[in-house]
Motif scaffolding. Structure first.
Motif, PDB file in Angstrom:
ATOM      1  N   ALA A  59       0.841  -1.193   0.000  1.00 15.77           N
ATOM      2  CA  ALA A  59       0.000   0.000   0.000  1.00 15.77           C
ATOM      3  C   ALA A  59       0.882   1.250   0.000  1.00 15.77           C
ATOM      4  CB  ALA A  59      -0.924   0.010   1.213  1.00 15.77           C
ATOM      5  N   ILE A  60       0.432   2.259  -0.743  1.00 13.43           N
ATOM      6  CA  ILE A  60       1.108   3.555  -0.768  1.00 13.43           C
ATOM      7  C   ILE A  60       0.279   4.535   0.057  1.00 13.43           C
ATOM      8  CG2 ILE A  60       1.905   5.467  -2.208  1.00 13.43           C
ATOM      9  CD1 ILE A  60       2.133   3.498  -4.525  1.00 13.43           C
ATOM     10  N   PHE A  61       0.950   5.259   0.928  1.00 12.30           N
ATOM     11  CA  PHE A  61       0.297   6.242   1.786  1.00 12.30           C
ATOM     12  C   PHE A  61       0.849   7.629   1.477  1.00 12.30           C
ATOM     13  CE2 PHE A  61       0.078   2.192   3.832  1.00 12.30           C
ATOM     14  CZ  PHE A  61      -1.128   2.171   4.506  1.00 12.30           C
ATOM     15  N   LYS A  62      -0.024   8.626   1.506  1.00 14.28           N
ATOM     16  CA  LYS A  62       0.385  10.020   1.310  1.00 14.28           C
ATOM     17  C   LYS A  62      -0.262  10.884   2.376  1.00 14.28           C
ATOM     18  CE  LYS A  62       1.298   9.954  -3.697  1.00 14.28           C
ATOM     19  NZ  LYS A  62       2.699  10.395  -3.638  1.00 14.28           N
ATOM     20  N   LEU A  73       4.520   6.213   9.257  1.00  9.87           N
ATOM     21  CA  LEU A  73       3.349   5.343   9.209  1.00  9.87           C
ATOM     22  C   LEU A  73       3.549   4.212  10.210  1.00  9.87           C
ATOM     23  CD1 LEU A  73       0.779   4.027   7.821  1.00  9.87           C
ATOM     24  CD2 LEU A  73       2.427   2.903   6.283  1.00  9.87           C
ATOM     25  N   ASP A  74       2.534   3.971  11.042  1.00  7.66           N
ATOM     26  CA  ASP A  74       2.558   2.861  11.996  1.00  7.66           C
ATOM     27  C   ASP A  74       1.501   1.848  11.549  1.00  7.66           C
ATOM     28  OD1 ASP A  74       2.635   1.142  14.118  1.00  7.66           O
ATOM     29  OD2 ASP A  74       2.448   2.667  15.668  1.00  7.66           O
ATOM     30  N   LEU A  75       1.944   0.741  10.956  1.00 11.79           N
ATOM     31  CA  LEU A  75       1.048  -0.247  10.362  1.00 11.79           C
ATOM     32  C   LEU A  75       1.517  -1.648  10.706  1.00 11.79           C
ATOM     33  CD1 LEU A  75      -1.186  -1.171   8.292  1.00 11.79           C
ATOM     34  CD2 LEU A  75       0.576  -0.942   6.525  1.00 11.79           C
ATOM     35  N   TYR A  80       7.145   3.009   9.422  1.00 13.34           N
ATOM     36  CA  TYR A  80       7.790   3.348   8.153  1.00 13.34           C
ATOM     37  C   TYR A  80       8.048   4.851   8.115  1.00 13.34           C
ATOM     38  CZ  TYR A  80       5.792  -1.142   6.546  1.00 13.34           C
ATOM     39  OH  TYR A  80       5.423  -2.457   6.414  1.00 13.34           O
ATOM     40  N   SER A  81       9.284   5.258   7.877  1.00 17.76           N
ATOM     41  CA  SER A  81       9.589   6.673   7.689  1.00 17.76           C
ATOM     42  C   SER A  81       9.049   7.124   6.338  1.00 17.76           C
ATOM     43  CB  SER A  81      11.103   6.909   7.750  1.00 17.76           C
ATOM     44  OG  SER A  81      11.607   6.601   9.036  1.00 17.76           O
ATOM     45  N   MET A  82       8.396   8.289   6.329  1.00 20.12           N
ATOM     46  CA  MET A  82       7.836   8.815   5.098  1.00 20.12           C
ATOM     47  C   MET A  82       8.752   9.893   4.524  1.00 20.12           C
ATOM     48  SD  MET A  82       3.763   8.905   6.124  1.00 20.12           S
ATOM     49  CE  MET A  82       3.171   8.732   4.447  1.00 20.12           C
ATOM     50  N   THR A  83       8.745  10.054   3.211  1.00 15.45           N
ATOM     51  CA  THR A  83       9.608  11.001   2.515  1.00 15.45           C
ATOM     52  C   THR A  83       8.798  12.203   2.053  1.00 15.45           C
ATOM     53  OG1 THR A  83      11.007   9.192   1.751  1.00 15.45           O
ATOM     54  CG2 THR A  83      11.226  11.293   0.606  1.00 15.45           C
ATOM     55  N   LYS A  84       9.350  13.400   2.270  1.00 12.97           N
ATOM     56  CA  LYS A  84       8.654  14.652   1.963  1.00 12.97           C
ATOM     57  C   LYS A  84       9.100  15.198   0.612  1.00 12.97           C
ATOM     58  CE  LYS A  84       7.992  19.270   4.030  1.00 12.97           C
ATOM     59  NZ  LYS A  84       8.444  20.145   5.158  1.00 12.97           N
ATOM     60  N   ASP A  85       8.120  15.652  -0.212  1.00  7.78           N
ATOM     61  CA  ASP A  85       8.477  16.279  -1.485  1.00  7.78           C
ATOM     62  C   ASP A  85       8.416  17.799  -1.357  1.00  7.78           C
ATOM     63  OD1 ASP A  85       5.832  17.086  -1.675  1.00  7.78           O
ATOM     64  OD2 ASP A  85       5.277  15.647  -3.232  1.00  7.78           O
ATOM     65  N   GLU A  86       8.650  18.506  -2.469  1.00  8.93           N
ATOM     66  CA  GLU A  86       8.738  19.968  -2.426  1.00  8.93           C
ATOM     67  C   GLU A  86       7.397  20.632  -2.128  1.00  8.93           C
ATOM     68  OE1 GLU A  86       7.688  18.660  -6.544  1.00  8.93           O
ATOM     69  OE2 GLU A  86       9.141  18.066  -5.003  1.00  8.93           O
ATOM     70  N   LYS A  87       6.290  19.875  -2.237  1.00  4.58           N
ATOM     71  CA  LYS A  87       4.972  20.435  -1.938  1.00  4.58           C
ATOM     72  C   LYS A  87       4.502  20.126  -0.515  1.00  4.58           C
ATOM     73  CE  LYS A  87       3.488  20.078  -6.770  1.00  4.58           C
ATOM     74  NZ  LYS A  87       2.508  19.464  -7.701  1.00  4.58           N
ATOM     75  N   PHE A 101      -8.262  -6.745   7.133  1.00  3.16           N
ATOM     76  CA  PHE A 101      -8.374  -5.397   7.689  1.00  3.16           C
ATOM     77  C   PHE A 101      -7.269  -5.130   8.700  1.00  3.16           C
ATOM     78  CE2 PHE A 101      -9.798  -2.469  10.962  1.00  3.16           C
ATOM     79  CZ  PHE A 101     -10.286  -1.402  10.224  1.00  3.16           C
ATOM     80  N   HIS A 102      -6.664  -3.936   8.614  1.00  2.00           N
ATOM     81  CA  HIS A 102      -5.605  -3.554   9.549  1.00  2.00           C
ATOM     82  C   HIS A 102      -5.804  -2.109  10.021  1.00  2.00           C
ATOM     83  CE1 HIS A 102      -3.364  -7.137   8.297  1.00  2.00           C
ATOM     84  NE2 HIS A 102      -3.625  -6.785   7.045  1.00  2.00           N
ATOM     85  N   TYR A 103      -5.673  -1.906  11.324  1.00  2.00           N
ATOM     86  CA  TYR A 103      -5.632  -0.542  11.853  1.00  2.00           C
ATOM     87  C   TYR A 103      -4.265   0.071  11.553  1.00  2.00           C
ATOM     88  CZ  TYR A 103      -9.650  -1.977  14.717  1.00  2.00           C
ATOM     89  OH  TYR A 103     -10.872  -2.444  15.150  1.00  2.00           O
ATOM     90  N   TYR A 104      -4.228   1.404  11.459  1.00  2.84           N
ATOM     91  CA  TYR A 104      -2.931   2.079  11.341  1.00  2.84           C
ATOM     92  C   TYR A 104      -3.059   3.508  11.827  1.00  2.84           C
ATOM     93  CZ  TYR A 104      -4.302   4.618   7.027  1.00  2.84           C
ATOM     94  OH  TYR A 104      -4.903   5.445   6.110  1.00  2.84           O
ATOM     95  N   ALA A 105      -1.925   4.136  12.053  1.00  6.84           N
ATOM     96  CA  ALA A 105      -1.886   5.534  12.483  1.00  6.84           C
ATOM     97  C   ALA A 105      -0.786   6.259  11.722  1.00  6.84           C
ATOM     98  CB  ALA A 105      -1.624   5.634  13.987  1.00  6.84           C
ATOM     99  N   ILE A 106      -0.935   7.569  11.606  1.00  8.30           N
ATOM    100  CA  ILE A 106       0.107   8.440  11.071  1.00  8.30           C
ATOM    101  C   ILE A 106       0.764   9.155  12.257  1.00  8.30           C
ATOM    102  CG2 ILE A 106       0.614  10.405   9.582  1.00  8.30           C
ATOM    103  CD1 ILE A 106      -0.267   7.914   8.061  1.00  8.30           C
ATOM    104  N   LEU A 107       2.080   9.125  12.312  1.00 11.30           N
ATOM    105  CA  LEU A 107       2.825   9.798  13.381  1.00 11.30           C
ATOM    106  C   LEU A 107       3.392  11.096  12.809  1.00 11.30           C
ATOM    107  CD1 LEU A 107       4.761   6.705  14.783  1.00 11.30           C
ATOM    108  CD2 LEU A 107       2.570   7.620  15.559  1.00 11.30           C
ATOM    109  N   ILE A 108       2.837  12.210  13.250  1.00 11.96           N
ATOM    110  CA  ILE A 108       3.328  13.522  12.824  1.00 11.96           C
ATOM    111  C   ILE A 108       4.116  14.120  13.976  1.00 11.96           C
ATOM    112  CG2 ILE A 108       2.688  15.842  12.060  1.00 11.96           C
ATOM    113  CD1 ILE A 108       0.314  14.667  10.658  1.00 11.96           C
ATOM    114  N   ASP A 109       5.421  14.215  13.774  1.00  9.67           N
ATOM    115  CA  ASP A 109       6.329  14.649  14.847  1.00  9.67           C
ATOM    116  C   ASP A 109       6.061  13.855  16.117  1.00  9.67           C
ATOM    117  OD1 ASP A 109       7.577  16.467  13.175  1.00  9.67           O
ATOM    118  OD2 ASP A 109       6.217  18.092  13.707  1.00  9.67           O
TER     119      ASP A 109
END
Length: 386
Positions: A59-62, A73-75, A80-87, A101-109
């Motif tokens: 799966a791809i996450f944005k 990403l916590d799955l 998984y460390s996410m990579t930031k683009d110029e936008k 089915f799987h639960y997941y969370a996004i870790l922002i800072d």
């Protein structure tokens, strides 16, 4: 002049509104998804990501977080460390996942938050993001089938004297319920696990689709399914219930409500209870203490006994006399995933002790997760009330 001014003002408002709608709902022009990927079935309306590849099970996450310093990403137990683009858009691709089915969370800072691109599911005691990694045709039994009649899931509140407040439950009635006003139905009480709620079986478990298919195919008898909360909740006025034993609520408050609200068969031969994980434990606590009220039971990843325990002494000695147990209990169904802790040792001990009315089921390749429990329900329900 006034008409011209009014026209120009109207056009300006429409233009602003249109721009806000386009920006809020559709955003910038969407780029095509990578080959082989489709939006996950668990996404919110119009969300392209997360995107799932059914073949690779990746799966791809944005995530749009332009001011964040770190996003992950916590799955499924991995970060998984996410990579930031110029936008300011952060992206990552997961490893191949187990279907289901799987639960997941996004870790922002380092702060866990929901992904706004997915529907919310109550799990681990908070509203979580979720993603479905699709099975092939073998998963059709829990998908909506447009070609068969469908039952209803009713959202109801009832008063609990024990809890001291209203409680919420969901009740499934089969497709034929309204067209057979004189017919009465057996009842299965179906419990969720720790950290989830009474909506789990309907949302994550697709219980109604499973039951609709089984009943339409003649594999299961038409029945009512009751999904209640496994916790004793409080509010600003009620800070503590009269007991912390939820099984008392099931017997003294929930069952009488169901039996005076629906057309039910009100004897032990027409009552079953099953539950997943902690709900399986609550099932054993409820049924074994009320064998005069239930003749069918199932535990899905929830038959808790310690290795080496004397099985004849477990659950206050309910198994001590095998013949007596089999006479009272038509079915003890015990299910588990092959990738989680197995109760097979206890099952083998029960069979060796002489318990005959026992069925053991394994979900191949799954762990403590919803696909395990969907499969368990699909095997359990056809065995009831026959």
């Amino acid at each position: 002049m006034k008409k011209i001014a009014l026209f120009l003002l109207t056009m300006m408002i429409c233009g602003i509104t249109s721009a806000q709608f386009a920006g809020g709902m559709f955003g910038q022009r969407q780029e095509p998804l990578p080959e082989g990927y489709k939006p996950a079935s668990t996404n919110t309306f119009l969300a392209q990501y997360p995107a799932v590849n059914a073949q690779t099970r990746q799966a791809i996450f944005k995530v749009v977080a332009p001011h964040a310093d770190n996003v992950a990403l916590d799955l499924a137990g991995k970060k998984y460390s996410m990579t930031k683009d110029e936008k300011g858009v952060w992206t990552c691709t997961s490893d191949p996942q187990v279907v289901g089915f799987h639960y997941y969370a996004i870790l922002i800072d380092s702060v866990p938050v929901m992904d706004r691109n997915t529907n919310s599911y109550f799990g681990s005691n908070w509203q979580s993001s979720g993603i479905e990694i699709p099975e092939g045709p073998e998963g059709d039994y829990y998908r909506f089938n447009k070609d068969i009649p469908h039952g209803h899931v009713r959202s109801l509140y009832y008063w609990s004297e024990i809890n001291g407040m209203e409680r919420h439950c969901n009740v499934y009635v089969p497709a034929e319920y309204e067209s057979n006003p004189d017919k009465k139905y057996p009842v299965m009480y179906l419990l969720h696990g720790w950290g989830e709620d009474e909506n789990g079986w309907s949302n994550q478990g697709h219980m109604a689709n499973i039951m609709d298919g089984l009943i339409h195919a003649g594999k299961a008898v038409p029945m009512i399914v009751v999904m209640d909360c496994g916790d004793i909740k409080t509010n600003s006025d009620v800070r503590k219930a009269s007991t912390n034993d939820v099984t008392q609520i099931y017997i003294k408050d929930l069952m009488p409500f169901i039996e005076r609200t629906f057309r039910t068969k009100n004897d032990r031969q027409n009552r079953a209870m099953a539950g997943l994980s902690r709900g399986g434990f609550q099932t054993t606590m409820t049924v074994f203490a009320n064998l005069d009220k239930f003749a069918w039971m199932g535990t899905f990843s929830g038959f808790f006994s310690r290795p080496g325990d004397n099985i004849t002494e477990a659950f206050n000695g309910v198994f001590k006399d095998p013949a007596a147990f089999d006479k009272q209990m038509n079915l003890l169904f015990i299910s588990t995933g092959t990738e989680e802790r197995t109760p097979k040792e206890a099952v083998d001990a029960l069979k060796a002790h002489g318990i005959k009315n026992i069925v053991y089921h394994e979900s191949q390749g799954t762990a403590h997760e919803w696909l395990t429990w969907r499969r368990a329900l699909n095997e359990f329900a056809p065995l009831l009330f026959k």
